[in-house]
Design a protein around this motif. Sequence first.
Motif, PDB file in Angstrom:
ATOM      1  N   ASP A  63       0.807  -1.215   0.000  1.00 15.00           N
ATOM      2  CA  ASP A  63       0.000   0.000   0.000  1.00 15.00           C
ATOM      3  C   ASP A  63       0.850   1.280   0.000  1.00 15.00           C
ATOM      4  N   ASP A  64       2.175   1.153   0.082  1.00 23.61           N
ATOM      5  CA  ASP A  64       3.038   2.327  -0.062  1.00 23.61           C
ATOM      6  C   ASP A  64       3.415   2.577  -1.522  1.00 23.61           C
ATOM      7  N   GLY A  65       2.869   1.765  -2.448  1.00 21.58           N
ATOM      8  CA  GLY A  65       3.123   1.938  -3.877  1.00 21.58           C
ATOM      9  C   GLY A  65       4.277   1.127  -4.416  1.00 21.58           C
ATOM     10  N   THR A  66       4.884   0.268  -3.584  1.00 24.54           N
ATOM     11  CA  THR A  66       6.011  -0.521  -4.073  1.00 24.54           C
ATOM     12  C   THR A  66       5.557  -1.881  -4.593  1.00 24.54           C
ATOM     13  N   VAL A  67       6.280  -2.337  -5.596  1.00 28.71           N
ATOM     14  CA  VAL A  67       6.133  -3.684  -6.162  1.00 28.71           C
ATOM     15  C   VAL A  67       7.472  -4.369  -5.935  1.00 28.71           C
ATOM     16  N   TRP A  68       7.434  -5.585  -5.373  1.00 28.54           N
ATOM     17  CA  TRP A  68       8.645  -6.352  -5.105  1.00 28.54           C
ATOM     18  C   TRP A  68       8.550  -7.699  -5.817  1.00 28.54           C
ATOM     19  N   TYR A 121      10.270 -11.456  -5.959  1.00 27.70           N
ATOM     20  CA  TYR A 121      11.089 -12.373  -5.168  1.00 27.70           C
ATOM     21  C   TYR A 121      11.336 -13.666  -5.945  1.00 27.70           C
ATOM     22  N   GLY A 122      12.500 -14.256  -5.722  1.00 32.61           N
ATOM     23  CA  GLY A 122      12.792 -15.590  -6.206  1.00 32.61           C
ATOM     24  C   GLY A 122      12.410 -16.612  -5.142  1.00 32.61           C
ATOM     25  N   LYS A 123      12.365 -17.854  -5.534  1.00 32.75           N
ATOM     26  CA  LYS A 123      11.894 -18.936  -4.666  1.00 32.75           C
ATOM     27  C   LYS A 123      12.752 -19.142  -3.417  1.00 32.75           C
ATOM     28  N   TYR A 124      14.044 -19.000  -3.530  1.00 27.34           N
ATOM     29  CA  TYR A 124      14.929 -19.413  -2.449  1.00 27.34           C
ATOM     30  C   TYR A 124      15.554 -18.272  -1.652  1.00 27.34           C
ATOM     31  N   ASN A 125      15.019 -17.051  -1.801  1.00 30.42           N
ATOM     32  CA  ASN A 125      15.660 -15.938  -1.124  1.00 30.42           C
ATOM     33  C   ASN A 125      14.623 -14.889  -0.736  1.00 30.42           C
ATOM     34  N   SER A 126      14.691 -14.427   0.494  1.00 29.79           N
ATOM     35  CA  SER A 126      13.763 -13.394   0.938  1.00 29.79           C
ATOM     36  C   SER A 126      14.223 -11.993   0.546  1.00 29.79           C
ATOM     37  N   THR A 127      15.402 -11.897  -0.059  1.00 32.65           N
ATOM     38  CA  THR A 127      15.861 -10.617  -0.582  1.00 32.65           C
ATOM     39  C   THR A 127      15.231 -10.425  -1.968  1.00 32.65           C
ATOM     40  N   PRO A 128      14.530  -9.310  -2.182  1.00 35.85           N
ATOM     41  CA  PRO A 128      13.883  -9.109  -3.481  1.00 35.85           C
ATOM     42  C   PRO A 128      14.891  -9.059  -4.631  1.00 35.85           C
ATOM     43  N   LEU A 129      14.481  -9.563  -5.776  1.00 29.53           N
ATOM     44  CA  LEU A 129      15.287  -9.434  -6.991  1.00 29.53           C
ATOM     45  C   LEU A 129      15.299  -7.983  -7.444  1.00 29.53           C
ATOM     46  N   TRP A 130      14.148  -7.317  -7.284  1.00 31.15           N
ATOM     47  CA  TRP A 130      14.045  -5.890  -7.564  1.00 31.15           C
ATOM     48  C   TRP A 130      12.781  -5.324  -6.926  1.00 31.15           C
ATOM     49  N   SER A 131      12.735  -3.990  -6.898  1.00 31.04           N
ATOM     50  CA  SER A 131      11.525  -3.303  -6.454  1.00 31.04           C
ATOM     51  C   SER A 131      11.305  -2.079  -7.330  1.00 31.04           C
TER      52      SER A 131
END
Length: 181
Positions: free
Chosen positions: A23-28, A30-40
Amino acid sequence: ESSDKVAAAALSADGNFSVVGYDDGTVWLYGKYNSTPLWSYTADEEIGAVGISSNGSYIVAGSKDDYVYLFARNSSSPLWSYDLDGKVLAVAISADGQYLVAGSNADKIAFFARNSSTPLWVASNLPGYVDALSISDNGSYVAAGVKASGSGRVYLFHKDSPSPEWWDGVGGRINSVDISG
């Protein structure tokens, strides 16, 4: 990591990628094996809906800033965006990512081919805002749920026409729709 509320989420059919809109306007993404986003990516307003192709190659996001955005998995920069003249509340993308559809509270639906931000067609003057969308795997058909004067309507569209194949009224609000194949 976004500290805001999840507004929409989708998982690729192969289970390897997920997309989350906040709801802050971000799109994230994610890959299957990592909680770090690939991009936002950050839009100007809340993300109302997200969708992802079956293998995660293409991502669609609709924002309450009136825009629908198309992304490729490998970049946080949109391939294109389109102003739908109202808050984008529903989106869907075909399994192969070739077609996508977006609906807004401006009582319209826009149907796109992936390679162009110019809609193939726009169904406008619907009797209410578009609350739910689904697209068939090959992109040939679109099911839509529309809020109309205290009740709901279900529409079926073919990819070649903004005129519905049929519609039917239902007694209450439509929260979701789905279509097979």
